[in-house]
Design a protein around this motif. Structure first.
Motif, mmCIF file in Angstrom:
data_model
loop_
_atom_site.group_PDB
_atom_site.id
_atom_site.type_symbol
_atom_site.label_atom_id
_atom_site.label_comp_id
_atom_site.label_asym_id
_atom_site.label_seq_id
_atom_site.Cartn_x
_atom_site.Cartn_y
_atom_site.Cartn_z
ATOM 1 N N MET A 1 0.856 -1.209 0.000
ATOM 2 C CA MET A 1 0.000 0.000 0.000
ATOM 3 C C MET A 1 0.878 1.240 0.000
ATOM 4 O O MET A 1 1.916 1.278 0.637
ATOM 5 C CB MET A 1 -0.857 0.015 1.275
ATOM 6 N N ASP A 2 0.428 2.250 -0.696
ATOM 7 C CA ASP A 2 1.197 3.489 -0.647
ATOM 8 C C ASP A 2 0.775 4.312 0.560
ATOM 9 O O ASP A 2 -0.137 3.949 1.311
ATOM 10 C CB ASP A 2 1.077 4.258 -1.965
ATOM 11 N N LEU A 3 1.459 5.419 0.766
ATOM 12 C CA LEU A 3 1.244 6.215 1.969
ATOM 13 C C LEU A 3 -0.208 6.684 2.096
ATOM 14 O O LEU A 3 -0.819 6.593 3.155
ATOM 15 C CB LEU A 3 2.209 7.410 1.957
ATOM 16 N N ILE A 4 -0.759 7.175 1.011
ATOM 17 C CA ILE A 4 -2.135 7.685 1.062
ATOM 18 C C ILE A 4 -3.105 6.584 1.484
ATOM 19 O O ILE A 4 -3.964 6.790 2.351
ATOM 20 C CB ILE A 4 -2.554 8.266 -0.316
ATOM 21 N N ARG A 33 0.163 35.261 0.938
ATOM 22 C CA ARG A 33 1.472 35.671 0.432
ATOM 23 C C ARG A 33 2.341 34.519 -0.046
ATOM 24 O O ARG A 33 3.320 34.717 -0.731
ATOM 25 C CB ARG A 33 2.225 36.437 1.531
ATOM 26 N N TYR A 34 2.036 33.296 0.406
ATOM 27 C CA TYR A 34 2.885 32.163 0.035
ATOM 28 C C TYR A 34 2.007 30.974 -0.312
ATOM 29 O O TYR A 34 1.061 30.645 0.413
ATOM 30 C CB TYR A 34 3.823 31.797 1.187
ATOM 31 N N GLN A 35 2.355 30.314 -1.384
ATOM 32 C CA GLN A 35 1.595 29.166 -1.858
ATOM 33 C C GLN A 35 2.512 27.954 -1.823
ATOM 34 O O GLN A 35 3.477 27.875 -2.574
ATOM 35 C CB GLN A 35 1.141 29.460 -3.292
ATOM 36 N N GLY A 36 2.223 27.018 -0.911
ATOM 37 C CA GLY A 36 3.034 25.815 -0.820
ATOM 38 C C GLY A 36 2.360 24.644 -1.520
ATOM 39 O O GLY A 36 1.358 24.817 -2.208
ATOM 40 N N GLN A 37 2.931 23.452 -1.321
ATOM 41 C CA GLN A 37 2.362 22.239 -1.906
ATOM 42 C C GLN A 37 2.403 21.113 -0.889
ATOM 43 O O GLN A 37 3.291 21.060 -0.041
ATOM 44 C CB GLN A 37 3.193 21.787 -3.113
ATOM 45 N N ALA A 38 1.449 20.185 -1.026
ATOM 46 C CA ALA A 38 1.455 18.998 -0.172
ATOM 47 C C ALA A 38 0.734 17.891 -0.911
ATOM 48 O O ALA A 38 -0.097 18.161 -1.782
ATOM 49 C CB ALA A 38 0.750 19.285 1.152
ATOM 50 N N GLN A 39 1.053 16.629 -0.562
ATOM 51 C CA GLN A 39 0.296 15.544 -1.202
ATOM 52 C C GLN A 39 -1.043 15.333 -0.513
ATOM 53 O O GLN A 39 -1.984 14.834 -1.119
ATOM 54 C CB GLN A 39 1.107 14.247 -1.260
ATOM 55 N N CYS A 40 -1.154 15.743 0.743
ATOM 56 C CA CYS A 40 -2.439 15.643 1.425
ATOM 57 C C CYS A 40 -2.379 16.417 2.737
ATOM 58 O O CYS A 40 -1.305 16.746 3.228
ATOM 59 C CB CYS A 40 -2.819 14.181 1.714
ATOM 60 N N VAL A 41 -3.571 16.709 3.263
ATOM 61 C CA VAL A 41 -3.659 17.216 4.634
ATOM 62 C C VAL A 41 -4.531 16.238 5.400
ATOM 63 O O VAL A 41 -5.589 15.823 4.909
ATOM 64 C CB VAL A 41 -4.218 18.660 4.694
ATOM 65 N N PRO A 84 6.548 18.720 -2.785
ATOM 66 C CA PRO A 84 5.130 18.370 -2.964
ATOM 67 C C PRO A 84 4.731 17.064 -2.278
ATOM 68 O O PRO A 84 3.540 16.779 -2.153
ATOM 69 C CB PRO A 84 4.988 18.256 -4.494
ATOM 70 N N GLU A 85 5.697 16.269 -1.842
ATOM 71 C CA GLU A 85 5.368 15.019 -1.158
ATOM 72 C C GLU A 85 4.993 15.237 0.318
ATOM 73 O O GLU A 85 4.624 14.299 1.026
ATOM 74 C CB GLU A 85 6.543 14.038 -1.274
ATOM 75 N N THR A 86 5.096 16.499 0.783
ATOM 76 C CA THR A 86 4.829 16.806 2.191
ATOM 77 C C THR A 86 3.421 16.387 2.627
ATOM 78 O O THR A 86 2.461 16.522 1.881
ATOM 79 C CB THR A 86 4.993 18.326 2.415
#
Lengths: 476, 476
Positions: A1-4, A33-41, A84-86
């Motif tokens: 299984m993957d992380l998600i 002011r800042y735009q980040g990335q994540a794979q999920c919250v 983006p994997e955060t």
């Protein structure tokens, strides 16, 4: 299984958000002011779930960002754009008040409790939780602790740090430190909680806290003073401290520039004294004694000072409505400044004895870059914390390119912070570092102190996966 | 050149002592219970000399023990018996008050300043340094900080930790951390000073400190209460806190056993109430207001409590002589206990709400080992810190072999500490760990917390040369 898949198996579908739309509010800071990335919250509901999430992330070798109310002024609780994997762990579903112990003047809360809930719960037990700040309706206690939030109660009660007795923390390897002590005295080894307080999510995720409560004040007295200079304000502070001791709960100073901005730009704000006086101080006393005693102490102190010529003018609030109105003037500075122009905000603190020199030298330094710019000053004077804000006109600012704006803002801030640091002060008194001040960390902090911080980071988060790139500058 | 020659070249002959006679006072604890060994004791006069000494010791790979006034109750500041190559660094020649800043309510001192000098210097500037304890005439501020000393001012002003704004520290590799901040607010990274406070010389040698000063109280009021039970004392504490807030500066409790020992064994000690009452409380209010206001607050609180039947009896001190006499009774407990028998001392703290259960359960636990032994209780009640002291008669004790004495003492202490820890308390509230409680660290602290402490120790002192074998238990 993957992380998600693992995360969904652990928390359920509804607690693992992945769409760009669902992520938006969690990867962008509240001012946009800042735009980040994540794979999920993800939204764990228990400490055990937080630990399990961290273990999965640890195994998958992905960065982890803890998030509370997302009210940071330093963009500290949002993920980076280049990782983006955060996985973002939002504590908002952990919002139980676990226990209140009035006899011990303490309470145990989940990290996701909103500050206002904490305050109200304490009050319902006849106690005060004294940390108070603008975002209290949405910021979370875990975020307060992770950033050592300041606010308006610091003069009497200290920062958030001074109001935490114990912590529960999930470490970068997923273990749980159960440190929810509720003790006033405990000399059994290094006081670990102080490492996590103010660490901005770089060493662990705070999941619970034991908070210190105080007697609930029942009386209040307030005065508005006009004085000739910052030095005169400092002299009055010393008078109030030696006469009123711990009853002194606020000593806030603004200059005429700041006061006029509020009166001219925010509806229905009135000051009790003429805004043509150069410096204004709001003094508040609170205590559990009779209100008449507080008023007497206030009047005595002011009479003596007036006789000695220390005051230009003074007014005493005669009722609760007036007290609230005067606080409203103080609390309207951000709104006023936003409407009046472009303020280049700073958050330095210096020893109180250095405040006059700081204001003189910082003004000169700012004016070398922006000659003649009005200087807005609003200070938590009792804490040595002076928000020193050179102001530009909208037209002046809009004539600059975005790059020129950044450059100007940066050079003004740095010039002000250099003055503060040369006077044994600091470049971030209460807002923290996040990602916006890591350059200043490299510039102003002693090399030995930075080395110690990096050594501690490596010891507790050897893979550097908790809130990477925040708080600490890159290793040299 | 060997290490000794290098040290002499650096400090001069008179600052490097080597004879057994010269070493005696520096390798033995003040109660004469432990005899360590060292190759020399050195007396640097400046921070730079301390750093140079540490660099020499680092190069020579020898252990280093920092020493202040050598007043530890836990044998923490003397070298080990099994490491004769140890160098003891005594801070006693570093005793300058570097600066006093009354406007900032702070002062900067050398680590070797005697606590009483610090108190008197603050007072001469109209300020209070609030830490106060029995050894204040000889203990040094650096040692106070390294052990986070408690004492009688904790209820109002906190432990030593809460009264330190900044530190200067020599690290195990000889570098100097210049952290003498004098700020109330400084959110720029991990708050490193809190690691060194209470670290008992295992992470660094404190050479200087910025201390927090307070307004000097000018008024005092005091009462002596007799109550039915510890719970009644806790209820009275809550009354005083909600009525008198920060004015409440002491709330000390003794039981009848303790009071009778003082009255019977120490000359000229008198209590204002009959020692046949089961529990006695000394309440002190101090503030900067008029004394009449404090007295009124004291009387009102007591009248209301008396009407509600919360008190068995009460007396109010009518003058300063009486106040001093009553404090003398409280301060005579050690002398009395020493004369009255063999007390098995403990230093636990529990949440205030757990104090009644602690006293009941600890009494039962102690009596399982020493049936019927009188239990002496003297508590900093406001801090939750209860010195719980089962007492043996001299004859009983002397009938035991030294090994049996050790065994009995150990098992009684452990039984008491088990009760405290089971009630979310601690086995060392104010005395620290030194070398006498490292077993308890292994027994009672959570494994994760110990792991964090060891990780920090390795990060800052990787060769484990600073005060080896103290504070932390051996790595598992």
């Amino acid at each position: 299984m993957d992380l998600i898949q693992n995360l969904i198996a652990l928390l359920g579908e509804s607690a693992v958000l992945r769409s760009q739309q669902d992520l938006a509010g969690h990867v962008t800071d509240w001012r946009g002011r800042y735009q980040g990335q994540a794979q999920c919250v993800v939204f764990p509901s228990t400490t055990a779930q937080v630990a399990a999430v961290v273990q999965l992330c640890h195994a998958a070798q992905v960065p982890v960002v803890a998030q509370g109310g997302n009210t940071s002024l330093c963009e500290g609780a949002i993920p980076r754009a280049d990782l983006p994997e955060t996985v973002v762990i939002n504590l908002g579903r952990m919002r139980q008040v676990r226990a209140v112990d009035p006899a011990n003047n303490s309470m145990v809360v989940d990290a996701g409790c909103v500050l206002q809930t904490v305050q109200e719960t304490a009050r319902s037990h006849g106690r005060l939780y004294p940390v108070s700040l603008g975002a209290e309706g949405s910021c979370q206690i875990g975020g307060n602790i992770a950033t050592n939030a300041g606010g308006t109660g610091v003069l009497r009660y200290g920062n958030t740090r001074e109001n935490v007795l114990g912590l529960e923390v999930v470490l970068p390897d997923g273990r749980i430190w159960e440190g929810l002590y509720g003790l006033r005295k405990n000399n059994t080894g290094f006081d670990i909680k102080h490492l996590f307080i103010g660490s901005e999510g770089t060493l662990g995720i705070i999941t619970g806290a034991t908070l210190k409560l105080h007697p609930l004040p029942t009386a209040r007295a307030m005065a508005w003073l006009a004085v000739e200079s910052p030095q005169a304000a400092i002299d009055m502070l010393a008078r109030f401290q030696s006469r009123c001791s711990a009853s002194l709960s606020a000593f806030e100073m603004v200059n005429d520039v700041q006061l006029n901005i509020v009166l001219n730009h925010v509806a229905d704000r009135r000051a009790p004294l003429s805004p043509s006086y150069p410096w204004h101080v709001l003094v508040e006393l609170t205590d559990t004694c009779d209100e008449a005693l507080l008023s007497a102490a206030l009047e005595e102190t002011l009479s003596a000072a007036a006789e000695e010529g220390m005051l230009l003018d003074a007014a005493i609030a005669t009722n609760g409505k007036q007290q609230a109105d005067w606080w409203e003037v103080r609390h309207s500075v951000s709104e006023g400044n936003k409407k009046a122009g472009i303020g280049i905000n700073t958050d330095p603190a210096v020893p109180l004895s250095a405040i006059p020199a700081f204001i003189t030298q910082a003004t000169a330094a700012a004016h070398r870059i922006v000659p003649g710019a009005p200087i807005i000053i609003v200070a938590h004077l009792g804490d040595g914390n002076v928000h020193f804000i050179p102001q530009l006109q909208f037209a002046q600012w809009q004539a600059l390119s975005p790059a020129e704006q950044d450059q100007l803002s940066h050079s003004v801030k740095q010039a002000v912070n250099e003055v503060a640091c040369a006077l044994a002060g600091t470049f971030s008194a209460e807002h923290g570092i996040g990602q916006v001040l890591t350059d200043e960390m490299a510039l102003f902090k002693h090399a030995v102190e930075l080395d110690l911080m990096h050594a501690i980071k490596r010891a507790i988060d050897p893979q550097q996966r908790f809130n990477p790139g925040r708080l600490l500058p890159p290793t040299p």
